[in-house]
Design an enzyme around this catalytic site. Structure first.
Site, short mmCIF file in Angstrom:
data_model
loop_
_atom_site.label_atom_id
_atom_site.label_comp_id
_atom_site.label_asym_id
_atom_site.label_seq_id
_atom_site.Cartn_x
_atom_site.Cartn_y
_atom_site.Cartn_z
CB CYS A 91 -0.95 -0.01 1.19
SG CYS A 91 -0.12 -0.26 2.78
N GLY A 92 2.03 1.18 -0.62
CA GLY A 92 2.88 2.36 -0.69
C GLY A 92 3.41 2.76 0.68
#
Length: 296
Positions: A91-92
């Protein structure tokens, strides 16, 4: 120089990865839509409660309820920091931003801090580094419900009213848009009257002013506070969990979209390189055939 077989295997592996990132992007987009709907549905209740509390809090003494009053400063007083992260990665910088903000707050606080960890990623990070942890909750986001989320504010309220801590902070990712999430550091306890009134003002519709309305209370404001203030804390925590849940899926969707695009670029680059290697092999074979024919 890698062989054609190795290049074909690598292209096939990247294509398989691209299919996975595409599927994860679609799943995250679907869950993000539902998460946004839950935020919109929870907003009217939080707004109405903020308005009622603003009206009551503006007319009573803060000492009426312990959640409204700042406790007396004492030596060795601790701050409880509730950190909300995700249970999964990919998710970054979603989890990293919340963890960094919490770690910076603990270091800069200048006083002892205890942690309340929500989410597996935050639990794994802080527990391995020897931080003092009061409670931890994982797998809440698999099926986020009010009943399960109530355990978090209740633990915080018990620690605050029991004198174990004299301040409770909440750190989470706030959902702004699909491409924008912002880390929020908010004081959960004690509840300042200005915080309640600010919540009511922010709950007003754009272009509308907030005007307190006179209410008649039965039996008394103190009895009402015993019911509303803990519920107000629960609503704030639950809303933060909803915001963090939506921000997680938005960050995951963006990360998977970027990964899919990077996979396409890598496939194009590998395909071009593979064609060059194949062309070089064909050219070399032609040269060998021509050289052999001339030798004869």
């Amino acid at each position: 120089m890698p062989s054609l077989i190795d290049l074909r295997r690598r292209v096939r592996a990247v294509k398989n990865t691209q299919q996975i990132t595409k599927a994860m992007k679609m799943v995250a987009a679907s869950k993000l839509r539902r998460a946004q709907e839950r935020i919109v549905n929870a907003r009217p209740y939080a707004q109405g409660m903020a308005r009622v509390l603003a009206s009551v809090a503006s007319r009573v003494d803060p000492s009426t309820h312990p959640l409204l009053m700042n406790p007396e400063p004492r030596a060795g007083a601790k701050t409880l920091v509730i950190v909300v992260t995700g249970d999964k990665g990919l998710c970054g910088s979603f989890n990293t931003n919340a963890i960094k903000s919490a770690a910076s707050f603990v270091v800069d606080a200048g006083r002892p801090c205890m942690l309340g960890l929500v989410g597996r990623k935050g639990r794994d990070y802080f527990s391995r580094r020897g931080f003092s942890v009061l409670f931890e909750f994982t797998t809440l986001f698999q099926k986020l419900r009010v009943e399960e989320a109530q355990a978090i504010p209740r633990s915080a309220i018990d620690a605050f009213t029991g004198g174990e801590v004299d301040r409770v902070m909440l750190i989470y990712n706030e959902f702004r848009s699909v491409v924008s999430q912002q880390v929020v550091v908010d004081q959960l306890l004690p509840i300042a009257r200005s915080d309640v009134e600010a919540s009511a003002l922010s709950a007003s519709q754009p272009g509308e002013g907030y005007a307190p309305v006179e209410h008649l209370y039965e039996p008394s404001a103190a009895v009402i506070f015993d019911q509303l203030l803990p519920r107000f804390v629960e609503v704030r925590v639950y809303r933060a969990l909803l915001e963090s849940n939506a921000a997680f899926y938005a960050a995951q969707m963006t990360a998977m979209d970027t990964a899919t695009k990077n996979s396409s670029e890598m496939i194009d680059s590998l395909t071009l390189y593979m064609n060059k290697v194949r062309q070089a092999a064909i050219t070399r074979e032609i040269i060998e055939v021509v050289s052999g024919a001339e030798a004869l």
